[in-house]
Write a protein that holds these residues in place. Structure first.
Motif, PDB file in Angstrom:
ATOM      1  N   ASN A 324      -9.475  12.521   2.844  1.00 35.08           N
ATOM      2  CA  ASN A 324      -8.359  13.372   2.405  1.00 35.08           C
ATOM      3  C   ASN A 324      -7.058  12.936   3.073  1.00 35.08           C
ATOM      4  OD1 ASN A 324     -10.089  14.784   0.815  1.00 35.08           O
ATOM      5  ND2 ASN A 324     -10.445  16.417   2.309  1.00 35.08           N
ATOM      6  N   TRP A 325      -7.187  12.617   4.354  1.00 27.60           N
ATOM      7  CA  TRP A 325      -6.009  12.159   5.108  1.00 27.60           C
ATOM      8  C   TRP A 325      -5.447  10.880   4.485  1.00 27.60           C
ATOM      9  CZ3 TRP A 325      -4.283   7.960   7.800  1.00 27.60           C
ATOM     10  CH2 TRP A 325      -3.290   8.153   8.756  1.00 27.60           C
ATOM     11  N   LEU A 326      -6.366   9.998   4.134  1.00 27.30           N
ATOM     12  CA  LEU A 326      -5.976   8.708   3.543  1.00 27.30           C
ATOM     13  C   LEU A 326      -5.214   8.932   2.237  1.00 27.30           C
ATOM     14  CD1 LEU A 326      -6.648   5.843   4.528  1.00 27.30           C
ATOM     15  CD2 LEU A 326      -8.571   5.838   2.957  1.00 27.30           C
ATOM     16  N   LYS A 327      -5.730   9.894   1.427  1.00 22.74           N
ATOM     17  CA  LYS A 327      -5.072  10.174   0.139  1.00 22.74           C
ATOM     18  C   LYS A 327      -3.666  10.730   0.377  1.00 22.74           C
ATOM     19  CE  LYS A 327      -9.391  11.081  -2.213  1.00 22.74           C
ATOM     20  NZ  LYS A 327     -10.358  12.120  -2.486  1.00 22.74           N
ATOM     21  N   GLU A 328      -3.552  11.508   1.450  1.00 24.57           N
ATOM     22  CA  GLU A 328      -2.248  12.085   1.729  1.00 24.57           C
ATOM     23  C   GLU A 328      -1.300  11.048   2.350  1.00 24.57           C
ATOM     24  OE1 GLU A 328      -0.556  16.205   3.564  1.00 24.57           O
ATOM     25  OE2 GLU A 328      -2.700  15.930   3.278  1.00 24.57           O
ATOM     26  N   ALA A 329      -1.826  10.232   3.227  1.00 22.16           N
ATOM     27  CA  ALA A 329      -0.973   9.267   3.952  1.00 22.16           C
ATOM     28  C   ALA A 329      -0.454   8.169   3.032  1.00 22.16           C
ATOM     29  CB  ALA A 329      -1.757   8.657   5.112  1.00 22.16           C
ATOM     30  N   GLN A 330      -1.239   7.802   2.001  1.00 20.62           N
ATOM     31  CA  GLN A 330      -0.796   6.766   1.046  1.00 20.62           C
ATOM     32  C   GLN A 330      -0.316   5.505   1.788  1.00 20.62           C
ATOM     33  OE1 GLN A 330      -0.475   6.996  -2.687  1.00 20.62           O
ATOM     34  NE2 GLN A 330      -2.095   8.421  -2.184  1.00 20.62           N
ATOM     35  N   LEU A 331      -1.157   4.988   2.647  1.00 18.46           N
ATOM     36  CA  LEU A 331      -0.803   3.757   3.369  1.00 18.46           C
ATOM     37  C   LEU A 331      -0.827   2.581   2.401  1.00 18.46           C
ATOM     38  CD1 LEU A 331      -2.966   4.314   6.565  1.00 18.46           C
ATOM     39  CD2 LEU A 331      -0.566   4.911   6.209  1.00 18.46           C
ATOM     40  N   ASP A 332      -0.024   1.579   2.706  1.00 16.56           N
ATOM     41  CA  ASP A 332       0.086   0.440   1.781  1.00 16.56           C
ATOM     42  C   ASP A 332      -1.059  -0.549   1.953  1.00 16.56           C
ATOM     43  OD1 ASP A 332       3.038   0.734   0.682  1.00 16.56           O
ATOM     44  OD2 ASP A 332       3.032   1.292   2.784  1.00 16.56           O
ATOM     45  N   ARG A 333      -1.361  -0.845   3.203  1.00 16.58           N
ATOM     46  CA  ARG A 333      -2.355  -1.874   3.506  1.00 16.58           C
ATOM     47  C   ARG A 333      -3.368  -1.305   4.475  1.00 16.58           C
ATOM     48  NH1 ARG A 333      -1.499  -5.709  -0.136  1.00 16.58           N
ATOM     49  NH2 ARG A 333       0.508  -6.708  -0.048  1.00 16.58           N
ATOM     50  N   VAL A 334      -4.633  -1.455   4.170  1.00 23.46           N
ATOM     51  CA  VAL A 334      -5.649  -0.863   5.049  1.00 23.46           C
ATOM     52  C   VAL A 334      -6.859  -1.785   5.175  1.00 23.46           C
ATOM     53  CG1 VAL A 334      -7.335   1.005   5.168  1.00 23.46           C
ATOM     54  CG2 VAL A 334      -4.971   1.536   4.654  1.00 23.46           C
ATOM     55  N   GLY A 335      -7.310  -1.972   6.404  1.00 22.14           N
ATOM     56  CA  GLY A 335      -8.566  -2.680   6.649  1.00 22.14           C
ATOM     57  C   GLY A 335      -9.573  -1.678   7.163  1.00 22.14           C
ATOM     58  N   GLU A 372      -7.592   2.186  -4.826  1.00 17.56           N
ATOM     59  CA  GLU A 372      -6.784   2.881  -5.835  1.00 17.56           C
ATOM     60  C   GLU A 372      -5.373   3.133  -5.323  1.00 17.56           C
ATOM     61  OE1 GLU A 372      -8.958   6.366  -7.089  1.00 17.56           O
ATOM     62  OE2 GLU A 372     -10.657   5.096  -7.620  1.00 17.56           O
ATOM     63  N   ILE A 373      -5.299   3.547  -4.042  1.00 14.56           N
ATOM     64  CA  ILE A 373      -3.969   3.812  -3.458  1.00 14.56           C
ATOM     65  C   ILE A 373      -3.158   2.521  -3.428  1.00 14.56           C
ATOM     66  CG2 ILE A 373      -2.748   4.462  -1.330  1.00 14.56           C
ATOM     67  CD1 ILE A 373      -5.176   6.308  -0.704  1.00 14.56           C
ATOM     68  N   SER A 374      -3.804   1.473  -2.941  1.00 13.11           N
ATOM     69  CA  SER A 374      -3.113   0.186  -2.792  1.00 13.11           C
ATOM     70  C   SER A 374      -2.626  -0.323  -4.149  1.00 13.11           C
ATOM     71  CB  SER A 374      -4.084  -0.795  -2.134  1.00 13.11           C
ATOM     72  OG  SER A 374      -3.583  -2.075  -2.169  1.00 13.11           O
ATOM     73  N   ALA A 375      -3.506  -0.244  -5.165  1.00 16.07           N
ATOM     74  CA  ALA A 375      -3.131  -0.733  -6.500  1.00 16.07           C
ATOM     75  C   ALA A 375      -1.941   0.068  -7.044  1.00 16.07           C
ATOM     76  CB  ALA A 375      -4.326  -0.610  -7.445  1.00 16.07           C
ATOM     77  N   LYS A 376      -1.969   1.377  -6.815  1.00 11.65           N
ATOM     78  CA  LYS A 376      -0.891   2.232  -7.323  1.00 11.65           C
ATOM     79  C   LYS A 376       0.436   1.898  -6.635  1.00 11.65           C
ATOM     80  CE  LYS A 376      -0.875   6.780  -6.869  1.00 11.65           C
ATOM     81  NZ  LYS A 376      -1.596   7.943  -6.456  1.00 11.65           N
ATOM     82  N   ARG A 377       0.354   1.685  -5.324  1.00 13.28           N
ATOM     83  CA  ARG A 377       1.592   1.393  -4.585  1.00 13.28           C
ATOM     84  C   ARG A 377       2.152   0.026  -4.966  1.00 13.28           C
ATOM     85  NH1 ARG A 377       3.019   5.117  -1.185  1.00 13.28           N
ATOM     86  NH2 ARG A 377       4.441   3.801  -0.005  1.00 13.28           N
ATOM     87  N   LEU A 378       1.256  -0.942  -5.179  1.00  9.46           N
ATOM     88  CA  LEU A 378       1.738  -2.278  -5.551  1.00  9.46           C
ATOM     89  C   LEU A 378       2.365  -2.259  -6.947  1.00  9.46           C
ATOM     90  CD1 LEU A 378      -1.031  -4.621  -4.109  1.00  9.46           C
ATOM     91  CD2 LEU A 378       1.315  -4.405  -3.327  1.00  9.46           C
ATOM     92  N   LYS A 379       1.800  -1.441  -7.820  1.00  8.17           N
ATOM     93  CA  LYS A 379       2.313  -1.368  -9.197  1.00  8.17           C
ATOM     94  C   LYS A 379       3.786  -0.934  -9.227  1.00  8.17           C
ATOM     95  CE  LYS A 379       0.323  -0.196 -13.600  1.00  8.17           C
ATOM     96  NZ  LYS A 379      -0.631   0.598 -14.302  1.00  8.17           N
ATOM     97  N   LYS A 380       4.157  -0.112  -8.259  1.00  6.11           N
ATOM     98  CA  LYS A 380       5.549   0.365  -8.209  1.00  6.11           C
ATOM     99  C   LYS A 380       6.528  -0.779  -7.957  1.00  6.11           C
ATOM    100  CE  LYS A 380       4.673   4.996  -6.459  1.00  6.11           C
ATOM    101  NZ  LYS A 380       4.597   5.731  -5.225  1.00  6.11           N
ATOM    102  N   LYS A 381       6.005  -1.915  -7.513  1.00  4.53           N
ATOM    103  CA  LYS A 381       6.904  -3.042  -7.208  1.00  4.53           C
ATOM    104  C   LYS A 381       7.164  -3.907  -8.432  1.00  4.53           C
ATOM    105  CE  LYS A 381       5.641  -3.028  -2.438  1.00  4.53           C
ATOM    106  NZ  LYS A 381       5.533  -3.698  -1.191  1.00  4.53           N
ATOM    107  N   VAL A 382       6.382  -3.693  -9.492  1.00  2.00           N
ATOM    108  CA  VAL A 382       6.566  -4.509 -10.703  1.00  2.00           C
ATOM    109  C   VAL A 382       7.956  -4.231 -11.273  1.00  2.00           C
ATOM    110  CG1 VAL A 382       5.717  -4.949 -13.043  1.00  2.00           C
ATOM    111  CG2 VAL A 382       4.086  -4.580 -11.175  1.00  2.00           C
ATOM    112  N   GLY A 383       8.664  -5.321 -11.574  1.00  2.00           N
ATOM    113  CA  GLY A 383      10.027  -5.186 -12.104  1.00  2.00           C
ATOM    114  C   GLY A 383      11.090  -5.388 -11.038  1.00  2.00           C
ATOM    115  N   LYS A 384      10.685  -5.296  -9.762  1.00  4.48           N
ATOM    116  CA  LYS A 384      11.665  -5.465  -8.683  1.00  4.48           C
ATOM    117  C   LYS A 384      11.810  -6.937  -8.324  1.00  4.48           C
ATOM    118  CE  LYS A 384      11.223  -0.997  -6.566  1.00  4.48           C
ATOM    119  NZ  LYS A 384      10.672  -0.191  -5.537  1.00  4.48           N
ATOM    120  N   THR A 385      12.925  -7.293  -7.752  1.00  5.00           N
ATOM    121  CA  THR A 385      13.115  -8.653  -7.237  1.00  5.00           C
ATOM    122  C   THR A 385      13.138  -8.572  -5.714  1.00  5.00           C
ATOM    123  OG1 THR A 385      14.310  -9.311  -9.200  1.00  5.00           O
ATOM    124  CG2 THR A 385      14.675 -10.638  -7.239  1.00  5.00           C
ATOM    125  N   ILE A 386      12.248  -9.344  -5.090  1.00  2.00           N
ATOM    126  CA  ILE A 386      12.110  -9.226  -3.629  1.00  2.00           C
ATOM    127  C   ILE A 386      12.107 -10.605  -2.970  1.00  2.00           C
ATOM    128  CG2 ILE A 386      10.854  -7.020  -3.628  1.00  2.00           C
ATOM    129  CD1 ILE A 386       8.247  -8.587  -3.439  1.00  2.00           C
TER     130      ILE A 386
END
Ligand code: SF4
Length: 456
Positions: A324-335, A372-386
Motif C-alpha cells: 500500500n505504501w508503495l502504491k502511495e509513494a509512486q517511486l520511479d525506480r525500485v529494486g 505497473e507504477i514504473s510503466a505509468k510514470r515512464l509513460k508520462k514522459k512520452v512526448g517530452k524532450t529531455i
C-alpha cells in the motif's frame, strides 16, 4: 560486477578482477592508480599476468561464493593470487579453501595490497609517474565516474555486516573530494556519481570540519558538498541518501538545476515493525510526507529505492502495508531483494524467518505492483524532450541492402537513470552521436523500465 583491467603497454603485468559494488570499484581504481604510478601494467587475461589481484565482495553469501570462485579461477589459471576487499576481513575462510594465495588484505588496505604486489613481482626501478593521468585509472567509461566521499558507516542495520567489515564512518575532507571531482571533470567525465555507505551523514564524524578549497573554507557537510559539486559543470547524482531532514535543502539545489533531480534512498521497507527489526536509520521520519514535499520543491525529481521482502518476522500485514505504501509513494525506480541470511549478520538470530516459497510469492507480488507504477510514470514522459547522456554507440550493419547507411544501436541515460541499476533510453539519430555527449532526445515510447526516442 566483474571488471578485468587492460593496458597495451609492456612491463611487470598485473591482472585485476574487481567484484562487488561501486564503492569496491573505487577501491580497485585507487589500487590500480597506485600500481600504474609505479610502472606496472595491466593484463586483460590471467595467462599474461605476473600476478593477479582479486578485489572481493562479501556483502551477501552469494557474493562470497562468487568471490571464492573468482579466486579459484585465478589460482588455476595463473597461480599467483593476492586477495583484497570485503572478504579480506575473514582471511581464515579464504585460507581454508585456498591455502596457496600469496596474501590477503582487508577492505581499504591499499598499501598492503600494493606491498603484496611488490613482493610477488617487484616494480621497475624507475617509476613511470608521468604515465598516470591526473584523474587516476578509471574502470568506468570515460564519461562517468564514482566519487566516494566517505568510508564505513555509523548505523547498525541488523541485516548488514558492512560496519563490521569497514568500520565506522570516516569522511574525506571536502577539499579532497572536490579536487578529485575537478580532475575527473577536466579529464572528460560528464557525470559524477556520489557514493558512500550513508551519503547524507557525510562529515558527522569530523564535526563538519572545513578544508581549504581554492582559498575558501568548505565544510565537510552534505549540502555544502552538493552545492560545490554542482558548480563543476558535470551531472551530479546522489546515491545512498537517507531521508534525514537536511536532505530537503539538497532538493532545492535539484530544483535550481545545480545537481541532478535524482535521489537514491534505500528505504528497504515501510512497515514500522520490520523497520524496527531492521534497525534502519531515519526510519521514524514521516517518509510519505517528505516525498510529497520533495515533489513539491522539485516536480521532476526521480526517486529510486531498494527494498527487502521476507525479512524475519515480516507478516502478511507488514507486507500488505509495504504494498500500500508503495502504491502511495509512486517511486520511479525500485529494486527488490529477497531476504537471505548473511554470515555474521544480527538478523540471522531474529525469530520467525519467512519460508522461501512465501518470500518468492511476496517478491513476485511486489514486482508486479512496482512494474505497473514504473510503466505509468515512464509513460508520462512520452512526448517530452529531455537531455540524454550517450553511453554506447554500437554498429549494427546497414538498415537494408538498398540503403548503404550504417545503423547504430545507441543507448543513453537521462537524469532519471543511474548506470547499471536503472533503465536506459534507446535512441535513434539521423546524425552521428558519440558516447559521452549529451543530446536532446524526444521521447516517443516507453515500457516498464526504458524509454525510446530520437535525437532532435
Ligand atoms: S546504513 Fe545500514 S545497510 Fe547501509 S551500510 Fe550502514 S549498516 Fe549497512
Amino acid at each position: 560486477m566483474k571488471n578485468i583491467a587492460t593496458s597495451k603497454q609492456t612491463a611487470p603485468k598485473v591482472g585485476f578482477v574487481s567484484l562487488g559494488c561501486a564503492k569496491a570499484l573505487v577501491d580497485s581504481e585507487r589500487i590500480l592508480t597506485q600500481l600504474r604510478a609505479e610502472g606496472y601494467e595491466f593484463s586483460g587475461g590471467y595467462g599474461e599476468a605476473d600476478v593477479v589481484v582479486v578485489n572481493t565482495c562479501g556483502f551477501l553469501d552469494s557474493a562470497r561464493e562468487e568471490s571464492l570462485s573468482a579466486i579459484g579461477e585465478a589460482l588455476s589459471e595463473n597461480g599467483k593470487v593476492i586477495v583484497t576487499g570485503c572478504m579480506g576481513a575473514t582471511p581464515e575462510l579464504i585460507r581454508s579453501k585456498y591455502p596457496d594465495v600469496l596474501a590477503i588484505t582487508g577492505p581499504q588496505q591499499y598499501e598492503s595490497v600494493v606491498n603484496a604486489v611488490h613482493k610477488a613481482i617487484p616494480p621497475l626501478h624507475e617509476p613511470y609517474i608521468d604515465l598516470v593521468p591526473p584523474q587516476g585509472v578509471k574502470l568506468t567509461p570515460r564519461h562517468y565516474a564514482y566519487l566516494k566521499i566517505s568510508e564505513g558507516c555509523n548505523n547498525r542495520c541488523s541485516f548488514c555486516i558492512i560496519p563490521k567489515l569497514r568500520g565506522d564512518l570516516v569522511s574525506r575532507p571536502a577539499a579532497d573530494v572536490l579536487g578529485e571531482a575537478e580532475r575527473l571533470v577536466a579529464s572528460g567525465v560528464k557525470e559524477l556519481l556520489v557514493v558512500s555507505q550513508d551519503t547524507s551523514a557525510y562529515g558527522i564524524d569530523v564535526k563538519y570540519a572545513a578544508s581549504d578549497w581554492k582559498g575558501r573554507q568548505v565544510r565537510a557537510k552534505f549540502y555544502d558538498l552538493c552545492e560545490e559539486l554542482g558548480e563543476l559543470g558535470a551531472w551530479v547524482r546522489l546515491h545512498y541518501v537517507y531521508p534525514y531532514p537536511h536532505v530537503d535543502e539538497a532538493v532545492h539545489l535539484m530544483a535550481a538545476g545545480k545537481i541532478l533531480p535524482y535521489l537514491d534512498i534505500p528505504f528497504q521497507h515501510a512497515s514500522p515493525n520490520v523497520l524496527k527489526n531492521m534497525r534502519r536509520p531515519a526510519s521514524s521520519e514521516k517518509v510519505l510526507e517528505r516525498i510529497a514535499k520533495w515533489r513539491e520543491i522539485c516536480p521532476e525529481i526521480t526517486l529510486r529505492s531498494t527494498f527487502i521482502v521476507g525479512f524475519p518476522g515480516e507478516t502478511e500485514e507488514d507486507f500488505q502495508f509495504l504494498l500500500n505504501w508503495l502504491k502511495e509513494a509512486q517511486l520511479d525506480r525500485v529494486g527488490c531483494f529477497r531476504y537471505e541470511n548473511v554470515s555474521d549478520a544480527d538478523s540471522n538470530a531474529l525469530a520467525n524467518h519467512v519460508p522461501a516459497d512465501i518470500i518468492e510469492d511476496r517478491w513476485n507480488r511486489f514486482m508486479q505492483v512496482q512494474q505497473e507504477i514504473s510503466a505509468k510514470r515512464l509513460k508520462k514522459k512520452v512526448g517530452k524532450t529531455i537531455p540524454v547522456l550517450i553511453d554506447e554507440v554500437t554498429p549494427e550493419g546497414t538498415r537494408s541492402s538498398s540503403e548503404a547507411v550504417a545503423h547504430y544501436k545507441i543507448i543513453g541515460r537521462s537524469s532519471a537513470d543511474a548506470p547499471d541499476i536503472d533503465g536506459v533510453v534507446h535512441v535513434t539519430s539521423k546524425g552521428r552521436v558519440l558516447p559521452g555527449t549529451i543530446v536532446n532526445v524526444k521521447i516517443e515510447a516507453s515500457d516498464e523500465y526504458d524509454l525510446f526516442g530520437r535525437v532532435v
